[in-house]
Scaffold this motif. Structure first.
Motif, PDB file in Angstrom:
ATOM      1  N   ALA A   1      -0.292 -34.887  -9.699  1.00  0.00           N
ATOM      2  CA  ALA A   1       0.724 -33.750  -9.499  1.00  0.00           C
ATOM      3  C   ALA A   1       1.489 -33.414 -10.837  1.00  0.00           C
ATOM      4  O   ALA A   1       1.643 -32.120 -11.118  1.00  0.00           O
ATOM      5  N   ALA A   2       1.697 -34.238 -11.622  1.00  0.00           N
ATOM      6  CA  ALA A   2       2.313 -33.994 -12.993  1.00  0.00           C
ATOM      7  C   ALA A   2       1.285 -33.185 -13.762  1.00  0.00           C
ATOM      8  O   ALA A   2       1.768 -32.511 -14.641  1.00  0.00           O
ATOM      9  N   ALA A   3       0.196 -33.532 -13.874  1.00  0.00           N
ATOM     10  CA  ALA A   3      -0.937 -32.861 -14.642  1.00  0.00           C
ATOM     11  C   ALA A   3      -1.417 -31.511 -14.141  1.00  0.00           C
ATOM     12  O   ALA A   3      -1.888 -30.712 -14.916  1.00  0.00           O
ATOM     13  N   GLY A   4      -1.060 -31.215 -12.675  1.00  0.00           N
ATOM     14  CA  GLY A   4      -1.538 -29.953 -11.983  1.00  0.00           C
ATOM     15  C   GLY A   4      -2.976 -29.834 -11.896  1.00  0.00           C
ATOM     16  O   GLY A   4      -3.267 -28.826 -11.804  1.00  0.00           O
ATOM     17  N   ARG A   5      -3.641 -30.907 -11.855  1.00  0.00           N
ATOM     18  CA  ARG A   5      -4.877 -30.977 -11.745  1.00  0.00           C
ATOM     19  C   ARG A   5      -5.489 -32.702 -11.145  1.00  0.00           C
ATOM     20  O   ARG A   5      -4.607 -33.556 -11.411  1.00  0.00           O
ATOM     21  N   PRO A   6      -6.657 -32.603 -10.510  1.00  0.00           N
ATOM     22  CA  PRO A   6      -7.092 -33.945 -10.389  1.00  0.00           C
ATOM     23  C   PRO A   6      -7.400 -34.751 -11.548  1.00  0.00           C
ATOM     24  O   PRO A   6      -7.770 -33.950 -12.457  1.00  0.00           O
ATOM     25  N   ALA A   7      -7.473 -36.156 -11.287  1.00  0.00           N
ATOM     26  CA  ALA A   7      -7.787 -37.031 -12.434  1.00  0.00           C
ATOM     27  C   ALA A   7      -9.142 -36.618 -12.639  1.00  0.00           C
ATOM     28  O   ALA A   7     -10.127 -36.241 -11.900  1.00  0.00           O
ATOM     29  N   ARG A   8      -9.591 -36.743 -14.073  1.00  0.00           N
ATOM     30  CA  ARG A   8     -11.018 -36.438 -14.394  1.00  0.00           C
ATOM     31  C   ARG A   8     -11.759 -37.642 -14.513  1.00  0.00           C
ATOM     32  O   ARG A   8     -11.398 -38.640 -14.860  1.00  0.00           O
ATOM     33  N   ARG A   9     -13.361 -37.425 -14.222  1.00  0.00           N
ATOM     34  CA  ARG A   9     -14.098 -38.756 -14.679  1.00  0.00           C
ATOM     35  C   ARG A   9     -14.368 -38.400 -15.951  1.00  0.00           C
ATOM     36  O   ARG A   9     -15.130 -37.599 -16.428  1.00  0.00           O
ATOM     37  N   MET A  10     -14.250 -39.496 -16.686  1.00  0.00           N
ATOM     38  CA  MET A  10     -14.571 -39.488 -18.131  1.00  0.00           C
ATOM     39  C   MET A  10     -15.804 -40.399 -18.559  1.00  0.00           C
ATOM     40  O   MET A  10     -15.814 -41.380 -17.909  1.00  0.00           O
ATOM     41  N   TYR A  11     -16.612 -39.638 -19.292  1.00  0.00           N
ATOM     42  CA  TYR A  11     -17.867 -40.333 -19.717  1.00  0.00           C
ATOM     43  C   TYR A  11     -17.879 -40.635 -21.122  1.00  0.00           C
ATOM     44  O   TYR A  11     -17.189 -40.015 -21.862  1.00  0.00           O
ATOM     45  N   ARG A  12     -18.492 -42.173 -21.139  1.00  0.00           N
ATOM     46  CA  ARG A  12     -18.592 -42.250 -22.673  1.00  0.00           C
ATOM     47  C   ARG A  12     -19.871 -43.231 -22.938  1.00  0.00           C
ATOM     48  O   ARG A  12     -20.284 -43.719 -21.879  1.00  0.00           O
ATOM     49  N   LEU A  13     -20.474 -43.004 -23.964  1.00  0.00           N
ATOM     50  CA  LEU A  13     -21.698 -43.804 -24.335  1.00  0.00           C
ATOM     51  C   LEU A  13     -21.507 -45.240 -24.427  1.00  0.00           C
ATOM     52  O   LEU A  13     -20.576 -45.480 -24.925  1.00  0.00           O
ATOM     53  N   SER A  14     -22.361 -45.998 -23.875  1.00  0.00           N
ATOM     54  CA  SER A  14     -21.943 -47.762 -23.996  1.00  0.00           C
ATOM     55  C   SER A  14     -22.600 -48.109 -25.163  1.00  0.00           C
ATOM     56  O   SER A  14     -23.247 -47.294 -25.867  1.00  0.00           O
TER      57      SER A  14
END
Length: 112
Positions: free
Chosen positions: A64-77
């Motif tokens: 609600a504060a960001a005005g968008r859904p939470a993102r799925r963040m990807y990172r190399l292991s």
């Protein structure tokens, strides 16, 4: 863990991650950086995640504060970083013209 076949599309995605291994990436950003549509990108990300090359986490934001859904963040292991560097170096070596090919090339574009 699945084995990863490094296609041109996989290499393109890995190159983006290797540009800054500490930077987490999200899907829309990856679509912009690679030029891939979601139907091509997300299966690649899932394959890399299954192989243990990528980790995925949900962004810690209040939607609600960001005005968008939470993102799925990807990172190399760590394993993915090493494997990606190795595979891209191997691909680069395979694509490098051999000495015999470069000696036959004529920069002026003339005929043989």
């Amino acid at each position: 863990m699945d084995e990863v076949r490094v296609t041109l599309a996989v290499a393109t995605v890995l190159r983006v991650f290797l540009d800054d291994v500490a930077q987490p990436r999200y899907g829309y950003e990856l679509m912009q950086l690679t030029g891939f549509p979601s139907g091509k990108l997300y299966p690649l990300l899932a394959r890399l995640e299954r192989a243990g090359w990528l980790t995925k986490e949900i962004e810690n934001v209040e939607p609600a504060a960001a005005g968008r859904p939470a993102r799925r963040m990807y990172r190399l292991s760590e394993e993915g970083t090493q494997a990606a560097r190795y595979e891209l170096a191997k691909l680069n070596e395979q694509l490098r013209p051999s000495e015999s090919v470069t000696s036959r090339l004529r920069p002026e574009g003339g005929r043989a």
